[in-house]
Design a protein around this motif. Structure first.
Motif, mmCIF file in Angstrom:
data_model
loop_
_atom_site.group_PDB
_atom_site.id
_atom_site.type_symbol
_atom_site.label_atom_id
_atom_site.label_comp_id
_atom_site.label_asym_id
_atom_site.label_seq_id
_atom_site.Cartn_x
_atom_site.Cartn_y
_atom_site.Cartn_z
ATOM 1 N N PRO A 46 53.058 19.315 77.280
ATOM 2 C CA PRO A 46 52.339 20.578 77.036
ATOM 3 C C PRO A 46 52.789 21.743 77.920
ATOM 4 O O PRO A 46 52.900 22.867 77.456
ATOM 5 N N THR A 47 53.099 21.476 79.200
ATOM 6 C CA THR A 47 53.530 22.585 80.067
ATOM 7 C C THR A 47 54.895 23.090 79.604
ATOM 8 O O THR A 47 55.141 24.290 79.499
ATOM 9 N N ASP A 48 55.750 22.151 79.260
ATOM 10 C CA ASP A 48 57.083 22.482 78.744
ATOM 11 C C ASP A 48 56.954 23.286 77.443
ATOM 12 O O ASP A 48 57.666 24.264 77.215
ATOM 13 N N HIS A 96 53.004 26.547 86.227
ATOM 14 C CA HIS A 96 52.285 25.323 86.592
ATOM 15 C C HIS A 96 50.821 25.468 86.207
ATOM 16 O O HIS A 96 50.340 26.589 85.998
ATOM 17 N N HIS A 97 50.133 24.322 86.140
ATOM 18 C CA HIS A 97 48.739 24.398 85.704
ATOM 19 C C HIS A 97 47.801 24.178 86.898
ATOM 20 O O HIS A 97 48.200 24.371 88.053
ATOM 21 N N MET A 98 46.562 23.773 86.599
ATOM 22 C CA MET A 98 45.539 23.683 87.653
ATOM 23 C C MET A 98 45.868 22.623 88.696
ATOM 24 O O MET A 98 45.200 22.539 89.725
ATOM 25 N N VAL A 166 47.060 16.819 85.372
ATOM 26 C CA VAL A 166 45.713 16.994 84.818
ATOM 27 C C VAL A 166 45.313 15.795 83.964
ATOM 28 O O VAL A 166 44.133 15.458 83.851
ATOM 29 N N SER A 167 46.309 15.101 83.415
ATOM 30 C CA SER A 167 45.972 13.882 82.653
ATOM 31 C C SER A 167 45.421 12.822 83.617
ATOM 32 O O SER A 167 44.544 12.038 83.261
ATOM 33 N N HIS A 168 45.938 12.827 84.841
ATOM 34 C CA HIS A 168 45.434 11.904 85.879
ATOM 35 C C HIS A 168 44.002 12.287 86.248
ATOM 36 O O HIS A 168 43.094 11.449 86.284
ATOM 37 N N GLY A 189 55.785 12.978 82.740
ATOM 38 C CA GLY A 189 55.112 14.051 82.008
ATOM 39 C C GLY A 189 54.394 13.410 80.830
ATOM 40 O O GLY A 189 54.677 12.260 80.455
ATOM 41 N N THR A 190 53.476 14.152 80.204
ATOM 42 C CA THR A 190 52.773 13.539 79.071
ATOM 43 C C THR A 190 53.607 13.602 77.793
ATOM 44 O O THR A 190 53.204 13.060 76.769
ATOM 45 N N GLY A 191 54.774 14.241 77.875
ATOM 46 C CA GLY A 191 55.703 14.132 76.747
ATOM 47 C C GLY A 191 56.139 12.679 76.567
ATOM 48 O O GLY A 191 55.866 12.059 75.519
HETATM 49 N N1 ASP Z 1 50.995 19.191 82.020
HETATM 50 C C1 ASP Z 1 51.723 17.939 82.206
HETATM 51 C C2 ASP Z 1 52.916 17.867 81.285
HETATM 52 O O1 ASP Z 1 53.228 18.858 80.676
HETATM 53 C C3 ASP Z 1 50.822 16.798 81.926
HETATM 54 C C4 ASP Z 1 49.744 16.701 82.919
HETATM 55 O O2 ASP Z 1 49.657 17.481 83.860
HETATM 56 O O3 ASP Z 1 48.948 15.809 82.726
HETATM 57 O O4 ASP Z 1 53.503 16.822 81.183
#
Ligand code: ASP
Length: 329
Positions: A46-48, A96-98, A166-168, A189-191
């Motif tokens: 998702p970040t990608d 980057h995310h949270m 964030v998935s963690h 990554g969640t990909g």
């Molecule tokens: N955002 C991460 C990703 O793009 C997934 C994650 O943080 O859980 O792989």
């Protein structure tokens, strides 16, 4: 004048002119070469996805290519550290995310300081998450899922993108709320995690709608709930986790864009203008809306808007994580 002296003078002249050109080049208007947009997770996640969506209109606005660079590992902290240590010249920036706000509580030895090592460009997008299972998982609703997990515990695998992702975090909150310890399986990554969920190699995954909406709509996974406080327009039949009994489960993954500390203000301003243009691009707006993502307000898409939010989020998640007694290192 003898030959040697003439050669020496010519050499000095060419070094001086090279230095002048280099000096001029370094003062050339920014940007005069491609820009690396670092994503601290694997391609396909998702970040990608967000980075590749905005890189195209940002390139147009800046007049130079914005290249997405996946720098993976350690729940995103390797990629973040790379940007923290990069030259502050605007040619290495971070999406980057949270995780930027949770890392200080999760990592006892963190190789960067979110509040000291970066300049802030602006907030980018807020993305809800969905709790998924592989297609043939033996539960067809939330009640059956809870029953199955209580009976099978750590025989069930829960994928994530590494400690601090964030998935963690979603997995931690989920396990603590239902009182079950699952076997967590970290990926870069969640990909890649999604690939294994689709292939049936892993049982559960909590991931962002920027990746999961198409899989849900194509019926390639089972979905048990969304982490937002209200249902999503694109997934109206999917209940929230909160309405199914997980009190206070209100998680939307916010994202920010950063540059190394010391990046000059005019450079940051140009990147911010390009980010705003990208977030107003009709294709980007439509795509993010289709993927249940919220575009932040104009004031949030500012350096102050990001920094204030980051400070508040660090203050919010610190105690939550410390109470959960979880550390990534
Ligand atoms: N955002 C991460 C990703 O793009 C997934 C994650 O943080 O859980 O792989």
């Amino acid at each position: 004048m003898n030959f040697k002296l003439k050669t020496l003078l010519l050499a000095c002249a060419s070094v001086a002119s090279f230095a002048a050109v280099t000096q001029a080049h370094s003062q050339a208007p920014y940007p005069d070469k491609p820009i690396s947009l670092v994503v601290p997770f694997a391609a396909g996640g998702p970040t990608d996805a967000v980075a590749r969506m905005i890189a195209i209109p940002m390139s147009k606005s800046l007049g130079q290519t914005v290249l997405v660079e996946n720098v993976v590992g350690a729940g995103g902290t390797i990629g973040v550290t790379k940007v923290a240590r990069a030259a502050p010249n605007g040619y290495t920036i971070l999406l980057h995310h949270m995780g930027m706000a949770t890392a200080p509580a999760l990592y006892r030895k963190l190789s960067f300081d979110p509040l000291k090592d970066f300049e802030y460009i602006g907030q980018v997008v807020d993305v809800p998450m969905t709790l998924l299972a592989r297609k043939d998982f033996p539960a067809n609703n939330f009640a059956e899922l809870q029953t199955y997990l209580k009976a099978n515990g750590n025989k069930v695998s829960l994928a994530n993108a590494g400690l601090g992702a964030v998935s963690h975090l979603c997995g931690l909150l989920f396990m603590s709320q239902i009182g079950v310890e699952l076997t967590t399986v970290p990926y870069k990554g969640t990909g890649p995690a999604m690939n294994d969920l689709l292939g049936g190699q892993v049982d559960l995954l909590c991931d962002q709608t920027t990746q999961t909406v198409p899989m849900i709509k194509e019926n390639r996974v089972k979905v048990f709930g969304v982490t937002s406080s209200t249902r999503l327009a694109t997934l109206p039949n999917v209940p929230t986790l909160a309405e199914q009994g997980l009190k206070g489960f209100d998680v939307k993954v916010w994202h920010g864009m950063y540059a190394p500390k010391g990046t000059p203000a005019p450079v940051l301003e140009k990147i911010n203008v390009a980010l705003r243009a990208a977030m107003q691009d009709p294709m980007v707006k439509q795509r993010l809306t289709d993927l249940s993502s919220d575009i932040p307000s104009s004031e949030k898409m500012t350096p102050a808007g990001l920094k204030t939010h980051l400070e508040a989020e660090i203050a919010k998640w610190g105690p939550v994580i410390k109470k959960a007694g979880v550390y990534a290192d």
